[in-house]
Design an enzyme around this catalytic site. Structure first.
Site, PDB file in Angstrom:
ATOM      1  CG  ASN A  63     -93.836  91.067  -4.756  1.00 27.78           C
ATOM      2  OD1 ASN A  63     -93.572  91.443  -5.836  1.00 27.78           O
ATOM      3  ND2 ASN A  63     -92.878  90.359  -4.234  1.00 27.78           N
ATOM      4  N   GLY A  64     -96.146  91.269  -7.400  1.00 31.85           N
ATOM      5  CA  GLY A  64     -96.502  89.933  -8.447  1.00 31.85           C
ATOM      6  C   GLY A  64     -97.212  90.546  -9.602  1.00 31.85           C
ATOM      7  CB  CYS A  82     -92.819  94.905  -5.092  1.00 33.76           C
ATOM      8  SG  CYS A  82     -93.191  95.579  -6.554  1.00 33.76           S
ATOM      9  CE  LYS A 111     -72.208  90.037  -8.861  1.00 35.62           C
ATOM     10  NZ  LYS A 111     -73.079  89.348  -8.955  1.00 35.62           N
ATOM     11  CD1 TRP A 170     -87.313  96.788 -10.275  1.00 34.41           C
ATOM     12  CD2 TRP A 170     -88.665  95.282 -11.094  1.00 34.41           C
ATOM     13  NE1 TRP A 170     -86.624  96.101 -11.403  1.00 34.41           N
ATOM     14  CE2 TRP A 170     -87.482  95.354 -11.853  1.00 34.41           C
ATOM     15  CE3 TRP A 170     -89.360  94.164 -11.158  1.00 34.41           C
ATOM     16  CZ2 TRP A 170     -87.388  94.449 -12.857  1.00 34.41           C
ATOM     17  CZ3 TRP A 170     -89.520  93.405 -12.417  1.00 34.41           C
ATOM     18  CH2 TRP A 170     -88.338  93.530 -13.276  1.00 34.41           C
ATOM     19  NE  ARG A 194     -89.003  91.600  -1.621  1.00 35.06           N
ATOM     20  CZ  ARG A 194     -89.356  90.138  -1.856  1.00 35.06           C
ATOM     21  NH1 ARG A 194     -87.988  89.654  -1.385  1.00 35.06           N
ATOM     22  NH2 ARG A 194     -90.056  89.737  -2.508  1.00 35.06           N
ATOM     23  CD  GLU A 225     -71.615  86.481 -10.533  1.00 41.58           C
ATOM     24  OE1 GLU A 225     -72.416  86.007 -11.251  1.00 41.58           O
ATOM     25  OE2 GLU A 225     -71.886  87.241  -9.497  1.00 41.58           O
ATOM     26  CE  LYS A 239     -79.666  89.875  -3.080  1.00 39.70           C
ATOM     27  NZ  LYS A 239     -78.315  89.604  -3.469  1.00 39.70           N
ATOM     28  CG  HIS A 267     -63.094  81.483 -33.159  1.00 39.80           C
ATOM     29  ND1 HIS A 267     -62.457  80.978 -34.503  1.00 39.80           N
ATOM     30  CD2 HIS A 267     -62.444  80.889 -32.187  1.00 39.80           C
ATOM     31  CE1 HIS A 267     -61.471  80.098 -33.876  1.00 39.80           C
ATOM     32  NE2 HIS A 267     -61.684  79.955 -32.651  1.00 39.80           N
ATOM     33  CD  GLU A 300     -75.807  92.359 -10.524  1.00 40.96           C
ATOM     34  OE1 GLU A 300     -76.927  92.416 -10.551  1.00 40.96           O
ATOM     35  OE2 GLU A 300     -75.073  91.385 -10.018  1.00 40.96           O
TER      36      GLU A 300
HETATM   37  C1  AGP Z   1     -76.800  88.823  -8.883  1.00 37.74           C
HETATM   38  O1  AGP Z   1     -76.027  89.729  -8.707  1.00 37.74           O
HETATM   39  C2  AGP Z   1     -78.270  89.472  -9.509  1.00 37.74           C
HETATM   40  N1  AGP Z   1     -78.845  89.989  -8.575  1.00 37.74           N
HETATM   41  C3  AGP Z   1     -79.207  88.438 -10.132  1.00 37.74           C
HETATM   42  O2  AGP Z   1     -78.434  87.602 -11.134  1.00 37.74           O
HETATM   43  C4  AGP Z   1     -79.652  87.118  -9.094  1.00 37.74           C
HETATM   44  O3  AGP Z   1     -78.507  86.366  -8.885  1.00 37.74           O
HETATM   45  C5  AGP Z   1     -80.570  86.291  -9.684  1.00 37.74           C
HETATM   46  O4  AGP Z   1     -81.779  87.189  -9.945  1.00 37.74           O
HETATM   47  C6  AGP Z   1     -81.061  85.093  -8.922  1.00 37.74           C
HETATM   48  O5  AGP Z   1     -81.586  85.429  -7.806  1.00 37.74           O
HETATM   49  P1  AGP Z   1     -81.780  84.384  -6.650  1.00 37.74           P
HETATM   50  O6  AGP Z   1     -80.262  83.789  -6.339  1.00 37.74           O
HETATM   51  O7  AGP Z   1     -82.325  84.966  -5.645  1.00 37.74           O
HETATM   52  O8  AGP Z   1     -82.769  83.253  -7.301  1.00 37.74           O
END
Ligand code: AGP
Length: 619
Positions: A108-109, A2, A496, A82, A27, A492, A614, A515, A499
């Protein structure tokens, strides 16, 4: 997770709060709210939706954002959410006002014992308007505030913290003390911005960088009392705590889109520049300098293994790091997702080096994995993008990426910068222990220095990717297949795509598809295949032929030197040649662009994808 903001000073309080929330929306963005004191009255406006809808609600409530009106506002706090406890709704959005209207809280938390506290407070006659854990904190603080005859809000906050179990970045605004904010921090970031006759708090520097670059990163278990002219930091017992004022180097426009449609596109276009900024200053006179990090030959020769912990995209960078270190240094490497590592029984000790990778430096899974590694005796080296972040401060050593603020939820430039740091580390270590010759050492350095121009050349051809995406964005699912480094790259870029476009996607080792999972390949299934490792070209050709004969549509990402090879693909995207060991730095960019355009054509919110945030500061 958040975003929280707070401001005390003579400026346009509501404007600062709303602008600050807008920069923190990455965030969390399912709801937002502000609370402020105007003419001695505690006001609260909050609602489900984006910050821009909150801005509209503020105007509709008759509060204007222009200067001449806002000097009646003494202080304010804001929050963009969030959701963790309670679905996104007006009632569950922050700030939360205590039952008797004395104070408002943003948080936040996660308060883990919120249910127990909630029943305690209900027995004391408190009623709740939301399902959130944060409202419990608001009521609990007011409970103690009243117990202290409404004389000491700071003491009430500190007393409430003794009952709270969990993680928090809390900020409290009390109607009886309109000249101050009280904040408390544990496991979630709070940055204090030091101004002249004004002060700020926020979840990260991007919300205040326009006004001040002098900041204080609050440590865990600290309580801040902030007025417009001074800050006081204590521990939870009220004892003063030393603090350091740092100056951030980021500039204000780095948190603006700069004419791009999305932050993600801007950040992909920054990859040449930030890769150079991360790598070039660390290569001098034919040597790699990891600044203050002195890992000796003896230390490396004494290592039993290297352990890499991270989450999401950072984990995928770690997988590339594993490959590089094992290939160049011949040291065994285990790379795992942090959330699994924490609850595993790893074979690590003082003969283990742990690399901790995190863009934000606040990911709680990664932070807790680092704590476990340290408890087991491992030396921890963090690769982090945000200066002064929690992981950066708690690791034994840190190597910063120079990616600048990454605003888009989907990580792109930070990943590329993480790769830069991992190449530097692997090469430095390998040369230190004599596993690569001086010639190889210099060769790879030159390869790294040539990357920015090659990345720029890829960006010049982005329209090829845009066209391909325009023809295929309606697919149900997409497979990314590769071998070796290309498999890690596939992991990776599958993330992308998922998400930001919400298209189901899987990454598969090229040789593994047959397999079982090849059963899913049918007419029109989309397959993207990076093929950059020379010795695996033949095998990959067989693998893409397997899917082609079952009707798949295939985009191959290949280096210039392979463009004459006949692949059974529908389209090829050519990346500049490089030493194949460096290929992940280049091959990821067309894949990132592919994911971006697929999401754009699907009409998704590229920078703020649904359900995401984020920086994930809960386990
Ligand atoms: C990446 O596109 C994502 N948003 C997510 O997987 C991110 O990489 C992950 O949450 C780790 O975040 P950080 O690198 O800030 O620790």
């Amino acid at each position: 997770m958040c975003g929280i903001v707070g401001y005390i000073g003579p400026r346009n309080t509501l404007g600062i709060l709303l602008n600050g929330l807008a920069t923190l929306e990455y965030r969390g963005y399912d709801s937002a709210g502000v609370s402020f004191i105007q003419d001695g009255k505690l006001e609260l406006i909050k609602k489900k939706g984006y910050v821009k809808e909150l801005r509209q609600a503020v105007a509709e409530a008759g509060f204007t954002l222009d200067d001449k009106h806002t000097n009646r506002i003494s202080s304010g706090i804001g929050h963009t959410r969030w959701a963790t406890h309670g679905a996104p709704s007006d009632e569950n959005s922050h700030p939360h006002m205590s039952m008797n209207g004395k104070l408002c809280v943003v948080h936040n938390g996660i308060i883990e014992n919120y249910a127990e506290l909630r029943s305690f407070l209900k027995k004391k006659g408190y009623k709740f308007a939301s399902e959130t854990d944060t409202e419990v904190a608001a009521q609990l603080i007011e409970y103690y505030y009243r117990l202290y005859d409404c004389t000491d809000i700071n003491a009430a906050v500190r007393r409430a913290l003794k009952d709270i179990v969990g993680s928090y970045a809390l900020c409290v605004l009390c109607v009886d003390t309109p000249d101050r904010l009280i904040c408390a921090k544990k496991d979630n970031p709070i940055v204090v911005g030091i101004g002249k006759g004004e002060n700020f708090i926020a979840s990260d520097v991007t919300a205040m960088i326009e006004y001040t670059k002098d900041v204080v990163f609050l440590e865990d278990n600290c309580v801040l009392t902030m007025t417009k002219d001074r800050i006081e930091i204590t521990d939870v017992y009220g004892e003063p705590v030393e603090y350091k004022v740092s100056t951030v180097e980021w500039d204000a426009d780095s948190v603006q889109k700069g004419g791009y449609a999305h932050f993600m596109m801007k950040e992909m276009h920054e990859e040449p520049k930030i890769f150079e900024a991360t790598v070039e200053p660390r290569i001098q006179d034919g040597h790699i300098h990891l600044e203050h990090i002195h890992i000796s030959k003896e230390f490396l020769e004494d290592l039993r293994n290297i352990n890499i912990v991270a989450c999401g995209t950072a984990y995928h960078a770690g997988c590339v790091g594993k490959y590089l270190i094992e290939k160049l240094c011949r040291i065994p490497v285990v790379c795992g997702v942090a959330s699994e590592f924490i609850y595993s029984d790893p074979i690590i000790d003082e003969h283990t080096l742990t690399l901790v990778i995190s863009q934000s430096g606040e990911t709680l899974d990664t932070r807790n994995a680092m704590k476990k590694a340290k408890e087991l005796g491992s030396y921890t080296l963090a690769i982090v993008n945000v200066i002064g972040s929690t992981i950066a401060r708690e690791a034994d050593d840190v190597l910063y990426t120079a990616a600048g603020p990454e605003i888009s939820v989907a990580s792109t430039k930070a990943y590329t910068a993480q790769l830069g740091c991992l190449y530097l580390i692997a090469l430095k270590f390998a040369h230190t222990i004599g596993k690569i010759s001086d010639e190889e050492y210099v060769h790879y350095q030159q390869e790294l220095l040539a990357m920015p121009d090659k990345l720029a050349k890829i960006l010049e051809k982005q329209k090829e990717i845009q066209r391909f995406a325009s023809e295929h964005f309606n697919v149900e699912s997409t497979f990314f297949i590769g071998r070796g480094l290309d498999y890690y790259l596939s992991m990776e870029t599958s993330l992308k795509l998922k998400e930001i476009s919400y298209i189901h996607s899987e990454a598969y080792a090229g040789g593994e598809l047959k397999h079982g999972t090849i059963a899913l390949i049918e007419e029109g299934t989309l397959v993207v295949s990076p093929i950059t490792q020379d010795e695996l070209v033949g095998k990959m050709e067989s693998n893409i032929k397997e899917v082609a004969t079952r009707g798949a549509t295939i985009l191959a990402i290949i280096p210039e030197r392979l463009k004459g090879v006949k692949f059974s693909c529908n389209e090829k995207f050519i990346i500049p040649d490089s030493d194949e060991l460096m290929a992940p730095i280049l091959a990821v960019l067309p894949c990132q662009l592919f994911a971006y355009y697929m999401a754009v054509y699907k009409g998704c919110d590229v920078d703020k994808p649904r359900n995401l945030a984020k920086s994930v500061t809960v386990e």
